[in-house]
Design a protein around this motif. Structure first.
Motif, PDB file in Angstrom:
ATOM      1  N   SER A 181     -26.755 -32.626   0.402  1.00 32.59           N
ATOM      2  CA  SER A 181     -25.459 -33.225   0.684  1.00 32.59           C
ATOM      3  C   SER A 181     -24.622 -33.337  -0.589  1.00 32.59           C
ATOM      4  CB  SER A 181     -25.655 -34.603   1.321  1.00 32.59           C
ATOM      5  OG  SER A 181     -24.426 -35.252   1.518  1.00 32.59           O
ATOM      6  N   ARG A 182     -25.249 -33.804  -1.664  1.00 28.54           N
ATOM      7  CA  ARG A 182     -24.518 -34.063  -2.903  1.00 28.54           C
ATOM      8  C   ARG A 182     -24.049 -32.773  -3.580  1.00 28.54           C
ATOM      9  NH1 ARG A 182     -28.450 -36.159  -5.457  1.00 28.54           N
ATOM     10  NH2 ARG A 182     -29.013 -34.236  -6.548  1.00 28.54           N
ATOM     11  N   ASP A 183     -24.921 -31.786  -3.685  1.00 27.81           N
ATOM     12  CA  ASP A 183     -24.629 -30.591  -4.471  1.00 27.81           C
ATOM     13  C   ASP A 183     -23.974 -29.477  -3.670  1.00 27.81           C
ATOM     14  OD1 ASP A 183     -25.886 -31.988  -6.475  1.00 27.81           O
ATOM     15  OD2 ASP A 183     -27.807 -30.963  -6.245  1.00 27.81           O
ATOM     16  N   GLU A 184     -24.261 -29.403  -2.374  1.00 30.40           N
ATOM     17  CA  GLU A 184     -23.750 -28.299  -1.575  1.00 30.40           C
ATOM     18  C   GLU A 184     -22.719 -28.720  -0.537  1.00 30.40           C
ATOM     19  OE1 GLU A 184     -26.753 -25.786   0.038  1.00 30.40           O
ATOM     20  OE2 GLU A 184     -27.937 -25.739  -1.806  1.00 30.40           O
ATOM     21  N   GLY A 185     -22.463 -30.024  -0.442  1.00 32.84           N
ATOM     22  CA  GLY A 185     -21.475 -30.486   0.515  1.00 32.84           C
ATOM     23  C   GLY A 185     -21.889 -30.334   1.961  1.00 32.84           C
ATOM     24  N   LEU A 186     -23.190 -30.223   2.215  1.00 34.72           N
ATOM     25  CA  LEU A 186     -23.690 -30.059   3.572  1.00 34.72           C
ATOM     26  C   LEU A 186     -23.604 -31.390   4.319  1.00 34.72           C
ATOM     27  CD1 LEU A 186     -25.148 -27.962   5.451  1.00 34.72           C
ATOM     28  CD2 LEU A 186     -27.299 -28.942   4.644  1.00 34.72           C
ATOM     29  N   THR A 187     -23.160 -31.344   5.558  1.00 34.73           N
ATOM     30  CA  THR A 187     -23.143 -32.526   6.411  1.00 34.73           C
ATOM     31  C   THR A 187     -24.493 -32.628   7.113  1.00 34.73           C
ATOM     32  OG1 THR A 187     -20.782 -32.241   6.798  1.00 34.73           O
ATOM     33  CG2 THR A 187     -21.978 -33.686   8.317  1.00 34.73           C
ATOM     34  N   ILE A 188     -25.102 -33.808   7.053  1.00 38.19           N
ATOM     35  CA  ILE A 188     -26.430 -33.985   7.629  1.00 38.19           C
ATOM     36  C   ILE A 188     -26.422 -35.152   8.595  1.00 38.19           C
ATOM     37  CG2 ILE A 188     -28.858 -34.523   7.134  1.00 38.19           C
ATOM     38  CD1 ILE A 188     -28.452 -33.228   4.383  1.00 38.19           C
ATOM     39  N   LEU A 189     -26.897 -34.907   9.822  1.00 35.38           N
ATOM     40  CA  LEU A 189     -27.122 -35.992  10.771  1.00 35.38           C
ATOM     41  C   LEU A 189     -28.628 -36.201  10.849  1.00 35.38           C
ATOM     42  CD1 LEU A 189     -25.320 -36.745  14.082  1.00 35.38           C
ATOM     43  CD2 LEU A 189     -27.776 -37.078  13.866  1.00 35.38           C
ATOM     44  N   LEU A 190     -29.051 -37.403  10.487  1.00 36.05           N
ATOM     45  CA  LEU A 190     -30.466 -37.720  10.318  1.00 36.05           C
ATOM     46  C   LEU A 190     -30.902 -38.780  11.313  1.00 36.05           C
ATOM     47  CD1 LEU A 190     -33.093 -37.834   8.377  1.00 36.05           C
ATOM     48  CD2 LEU A 190     -31.878 -39.702   7.247  1.00 36.05           C
ATOM     49  N   THR A 191     -31.963 -38.503  12.068  1.00 35.62           N
ATOM     50  CA  THR A 191     -32.630 -39.555  12.823  1.00 35.62           C
ATOM     51  C   THR A 191     -33.946 -39.836  12.126  1.00 35.62           C
ATOM     52  OG1 THR A 191     -33.915 -38.149  14.343  1.00 35.62           O
ATOM     53  CG2 THR A 191     -31.629 -38.634  14.952  1.00 35.62           C
ATOM     54  N   THR A 192     -34.331 -41.089  12.078  1.00 36.62           N
ATOM     55  CA  THR A 192     -35.549 -41.435  11.355  1.00 36.62           C
ATOM     56  C   THR A 192     -36.194 -42.687  11.920  1.00 36.62           C
ATOM     57  OG1 THR A 192     -36.455 -41.992   9.163  1.00 36.62           O
ATOM     58  CG2 THR A 192     -34.230 -42.743   9.643  1.00 36.62           C
TER      59      THR A 192
END
Length: 314
Positions: A181-192
Motif C-alpha cells: 500500500s505504502r510503496d505501490e499505492g495498491l488499494t487493499i481490502l482486508l478481512t481478518t
C-alpha cells in the motif's frame, strides 16, 4: 473517485438477510479493514465486490466499474487472495505464477519478468523451482499473495491472509502488506480475525454486524470515542459471573461476561480497582486478577458488535 464504493447493498439468501443496506467507501492507496463476527456479512460483501454474486439491491463500483454491469473489467482490475491457500501443490512456485498470469492473458515475456520480480520480492527465488507441496505454510501464503499480484491489479482483496501462520511468518506478511500500500499505492481490502493485525495495517476500519456497518473510522479514532478505562476481572469460578455483574453495576458501565472473564468500563480504572475488589468481596465472589488498560480495538468491537472479538486459532 474511491477505489471501492458500495452503497445500500442488500442480499438475502432464502429467509436470511446477509446484507441489510451495507455502505462502505475505500479511498485509493489505502488499507481498509473489514471486521465482524461470523455471519455478519463480510463474506457476502467480498463476493459482491469481486463479482462472484450479485446484490438484490444497491450499487457497487470497483475502480469506477459497476460490478454488475461490467464484471469483466472489475476482474481484470482486482486480485483476490482467499482464506484457503490456493496454490497447486504439484506445481513449482514459478509454474503457479505463470499459470495464474496466463489466465489474465499476459504476454509470455512480460509474465516471466513479472514472475521473477515477485519471486524476488517475496523471498521465494531460491525455492522457485521446487514443488510447492514442499513449502512451509508461510511460503505458500506468500506465493498465494504473489499470484494475486501477478497481473498488477489496482485493488487487492485479502481474506484473512495470516490465518494459521506462526508469529514470525505473520509479522513478515504484515510488513509486506504495508509495503504494498505504502510503496505501490495498491488499494487493499482486508478481512481478518486478528484485531492486532487490523490495528497495525488498516488506515480505516469498518465493523459489520447483521449486514450493516455499525462503526467506521480510523483505529485511533474509534478507540478515542470510548471514555475511561477497560477493567477486566478474572474470576475464580465461572458460575460467579452473574453475581459479579450485579455487584459492579453501580461502580462501572458496559459490563459483559464470558466464562470467568468479566469486562467493564470505568472513568478512572486505577481508582476504581479498590472499590471493585471490595464490592466483589462483599458479594462473596473470589477474584484471581484485575487488570486496567486504555481502550483497545477489542473494547470498540465489544461496544458495537455486542460481544468479545473471537480470534481464530493460529
Amino acid at each position: 473517485m474511491p477505489a471501492i464504493a458500495a452503497r445500500g447493498l442488500v442480499k438475502t439468501y432464502g429467509k436470511q438477510r446477509a446484507l441489510d443496506g451495507l455502505t462502505i467507501e475505500v479511498p485509493e492507496g489505502t488499507v481498509f479493514g473489514l471486521l465482524g463476527p461470523n455471519g455478519a456479512g463480510k463474506s457476502t460483501t467480498i463476493k459482491i465486490l469481486t463479482t462472484l454474486t450479485a446484490p438484490d439491491s444497491g450499487t457497487a463500483h470497483v475502480v469506477g466499474h459497476d460490478v454488475t454491469r461490467n464484471p469483466g473489467r472489475v476482474r481484470l482490475a482486482i486480485g483476490c487472495v482467499s482464506q484457503k491457500i490456493s496454490v497447486d501443490p504439484w506445481a513449482t512456485g514459478r509454474e503457479n505464477l505463470v499459470l495464474h498470469g496466463g489466465l489474465y492473458g499476459m504476454r509470455p515475456r512480460d509474465l516471466r519478468r513479472r514472475a521473477d520480480e515477485l519471486l524476488e520480492r517475496f523471498d521465494l527465488k531460491a525455492a522457485a523451482d521446487r514443488l510447492t507441496r514442499t513449502y512451509s505454510g508461510g511460503m505458500q501464503r506468500k506465493l498465494d499473495v504473489a499470484m494475486g499480484l501477478i497481473h498488477r491489479p489496482k485493488v487487492l482483496f485479502l481474506d484473512e491472509p495470516t490465518t494459521g501462520l506462526d508469529p514470525e511468518a505473520r509479522a513478515a506478511m504484515w510488513t509486506e502488506i504495508a509495503a504494498l500500500s505504502r510503496d505501490e499505492g495498491l488499494t487493499i481490502l482486508l478481512t481478518t480475525h486478528y484485531l492486532e493485525e487490523a490495528d497495525k495495517l488498516a488506515s480505516t476500519l469498518a465493523i459489520v454486524d447483521r449486514g450493516r456497518v455499525v462503526a467506521l473510522g480510523t483505529p485511533e479514532g474509534l478507540k478515542s470515542e470510548l471514555r475511561g478505562d477497560a477493567v477486566q476481572v478474572e474470576l475464580a469460578e465461572a458460575g460467579d459471573a452473574m453475581r459479579a455483574q450485579r455487584a459492579l453495576e453501580r461502580l462501572t458501565t458496559e459490563i459483559t461476561a464470558a466464562g470467568r472473564s468479566l469486562r467493564a468500563r470505568a472513568d478512572d480504572g486505577a481508582a476504581a480497582v479498590p472499590a471493585v475488589l471490595a464490592a466483589l468481596d462483599a458479594a462473596g465472589v473470589a477474584v484471581l486478577s484485575v487488570t486496567v488498560a486504555r481502550p483497545s480495538l477489542d473494547d470498540v468491537y465489544l461496544r458495537h458488535a455486542g460481544r468479545v472479538f473471537e480470534e481464530v486459532a493460529a
